[in-house]
Design an enzyme around this catalytic site. Sequence first.
Site, mmCIF file in Angstrom:
data_model
loop_
_atom_site.group_PDB
_atom_site.id
_atom_site.type_symbol
_atom_site.label_atom_id
_atom_site.label_comp_id
_atom_site.label_asym_id
_atom_site.label_seq_id
_atom_site.Cartn_x
_atom_site.Cartn_y
_atom_site.Cartn_z
ATOM 1 N N GLY B 46 0.768 -1.483 9.728
ATOM 2 C CA GLY B 46 -0.193 -0.931 10.782
ATOM 3 C C GLY B 46 0.329 -1.620 12.303
ATOM 4 O O GLY B 46 0.741 -2.676 12.352
ATOM 5 N N ASN B 69 -7.212 -10.103 1.488
ATOM 6 C CA ASN B 69 -6.088 -10.394 2.677
ATOM 7 C C ASN B 69 -6.886 -10.256 4.093
ATOM 8 O O ASN B 69 -8.053 -9.647 3.981
ATOM 9 C CB ASN B 69 -4.767 -9.542 2.763
ATOM 10 C CG ASN B 69 -5.136 -8.424 3.473
ATOM 11 O OD1 ASN B 69 -5.086 -8.204 4.559
ATOM 12 N ND2 ASN B 69 -5.380 -7.332 2.639
ATOM 13 N N ALA B 70 -6.659 -10.928 5.282
ATOM 14 C CA ALA B 70 -7.333 -10.923 6.015
ATOM 15 C C ALA B 70 -6.209 -11.056 7.291
ATOM 16 O O ALA B 70 -6.261 -11.983 8.156
ATOM 17 C CB ALA B 70 -8.259 -12.038 6.291
ATOM 18 N N ASN B 127 -5.252 4.682 10.760
ATOM 19 C CA ASN B 127 -5.826 3.545 10.228
ATOM 20 C C ASN B 127 -7.428 3.492 11.014
ATOM 21 O O ASN B 127 -7.318 2.941 11.896
ATOM 22 C CB ASN B 127 -5.067 2.492 10.265
ATOM 23 C CG ASN B 127 -5.856 0.987 9.476
ATOM 24 O OD1 ASN B 127 -7.040 1.309 9.206
ATOM 25 N ND2 ASN B 127 -5.261 0.208 9.387
ATOM 26 N N CYS B 130 -9.326 -0.422 8.851
ATOM 27 C CA CYS B 130 -9.150 -1.997 8.530
ATOM 28 C C CYS B 130 -10.321 -2.789 8.539
ATOM 29 O O CYS B 130 -10.860 -3.013 9.639
ATOM 30 C CB CYS B 130 -7.975 -2.297 9.622
ATOM 31 S SG CYS B 130 -7.493 -4.174 9.592
ATOM 32 N N THR B 193 -8.769 -1.331 1.864
ATOM 33 C CA THR B 193 -9.592 -2.416 1.033
ATOM 34 C C THR B 193 -10.875 -2.493 1.114
ATOM 35 O O THR B 193 -11.569 -2.164 2.111
ATOM 36 C CB THR B 193 -8.996 -3.646 1.437
ATOM 37 O OG1 THR B 193 -9.121 -4.054 2.737
ATOM 38 C CG2 THR B 193 -7.322 -3.937 1.046
ATOM 39 N N GLY B 243 -5.263 2.282 -4.661
ATOM 40 C CA GLY B 243 -6.323 1.163 -5.088
ATOM 41 C C GLY B 243 -5.998 0.687 -6.473
ATOM 42 O O GLY B 243 -6.118 1.326 -7.391
ATOM 43 N N THR B 266 -0.563 -3.420 -3.651
ATOM 44 C CA THR B 266 -0.465 -4.925 -4.063
ATOM 45 C C THR B 266 0.591 -5.025 -4.913
ATOM 46 O O THR B 266 1.230 -6.134 -5.181
ATOM 47 C CB THR B 266 -1.863 -5.216 -4.597
ATOM 48 O OG1 THR B 266 -2.792 -4.884 -3.258
ATOM 49 C CG2 THR B 266 -1.880 -6.840 -4.695
#
Lengths: 259, 303
Positions: B46, B69-70, B127, B130, B193, B243, B266
């Site tokens: 991103g 995740n963050a 995007n 997010c 996500t 996903g 992932t």
Amino acid sequence: MKKKFMLDLVVKNNEFLNNQYFILKLSSPEKLPEMLPGQFVEVRVDGSSESFLRRPISINYVDREMNELWLLIQIIGAGTRKLSELKAGNFLNLIFPLGNSFTLPAKKDSNLLLIGGGVGIAPLLFWGSYLHKLGYKCNFLLGGRSKENLLQLCEFERFGNVHTTTEDGSHGERGFVTQHSLLKSTNFEAIYSCGPTPMMKAVALYAAEKGIFCEVSLENTMACGIGACLCCVTDTVDGHVCVCTEGPVFNITTLKWQN
Amino acid sequence: MAELKVKLGKLQLKNPVMTASGTFGYGTEYSDFIDISRIGGIIVKGTTLRERQGNPYPRMAETPSGMLNAVGLQNKGIDYFIDHIYPTIKNIDTNIFVNVSGSTLEEYIITAEKLNSLEKIPGIELNISCPNVKEGGMAFGTSCLSAAQVVKAVRMVYKNELMVKLSPNVTDISEIARAVEAEGADSISLINTLLGMAIDANKRKPILSTITGGLSGPAVKPIALRMVWQVAKAVKVPVVGMGGIMNATDAIEFLLAGATAIQVGTANFIDPTVTVKIIDGIGEYLNKNNFNSIYDLIGALET
């Protein structure tokens, strides 16, 4: 940067040091890739529904003659418990070697101190053996809560002088590594440390006050281990950087450690 | 050998397997493990107008069959990308998309506009989903009005393939999909996500510095599959499904649900070679079932 591999290594031996710690001695029919002290591996944990991601683990020791790679592991959660069940002949999938390595001291006759706590001593054995082979003189200062947490002392003794502390006084001097008398009696030119973060912060503070060259090895939680996910960052003078690619070894002057 | 080529708008991919933004770096991180030019498309990290440091550590929590995740869009900004990263990746023989994010409408527009001139970037993934930034991001993607607004504005300035990545954190994802299609999206990717949370019971504290984060991995696959199926029925433009895809069978399920292409995210963290295994696995499935083309599979779910 050296080429990274994903390989299935064979477990030659799973050696329990006590009920908390074990050493996996891994090998391969092929010659193992070149590895440097401070680097780590990402192991895949098979057959555990509770652990999804790989586990980053320090390279504890590399025995070139035996073509062996050692991993010293503490049983903490489901992933490490599953790894502890591995038996000789089983395979373990590794991505390695990952990360940077410790920096050689400027002078051959430097007075060196390697400080480790708990399972954090793992990369210091490989580093100590490497320094010893190159003719450097090492002092090891190893700490633990109790004598059960002091690991591989015999191995360390092969490569230098070993000093210990325990919080309960069951081995060596009582207290934390940073309270050891060695730090008051001797001047060191370089310190390398790995262990719990509060311990490394105390070591870094000591080194910074005395102006001693100091590197620490961080163990932030990771996903990929190859600089793609940006999960394992630490704050540095250059901003957030990945511990897996820019570390795990950092000079303390680059770290921003304000808790 | 069955034909694996697919078309996204005017763009042709050599196969339907792409990598999800934020899980594959800029591609080169994986080149020790695989020939990355085999991948149908690489969607790079991103990118925003200005450099972002992202969120404080800890940014990741492992969860049952997945992870939170963050990261918060850590990147060095679009100008750094153009000057320093683009030259190192432009000769990779695949379709490289830049995932574009912003805090304001204007940031999206300027960033997209700057990417027009890059010959070897055939498309962007917008995007609007997010979940880990305070401003912008998901906020644009959770209402039809704001999603339409940002797509319309970017469409005015961006001439190449415009893929729009949707958030699953909405009540009706088909509605949002229709809104972005109406404003000129060439394709729609989903799902980003799912907003989630992890707690350390011993410390009585959240694990992530941001408290909440985005859930990915096999844990989200059934939800993603359902949403891809719904969106594929609701729009005419190609849908790119993702996903929790871990293997070729997972990928085939998304194609059957109506996705023209898929993204692997992932799974790259656990197996850096998984993308090529999925490409090979889809090919084997087509051959085994005597399909001539991947299009025999897309949307072929029998209900």
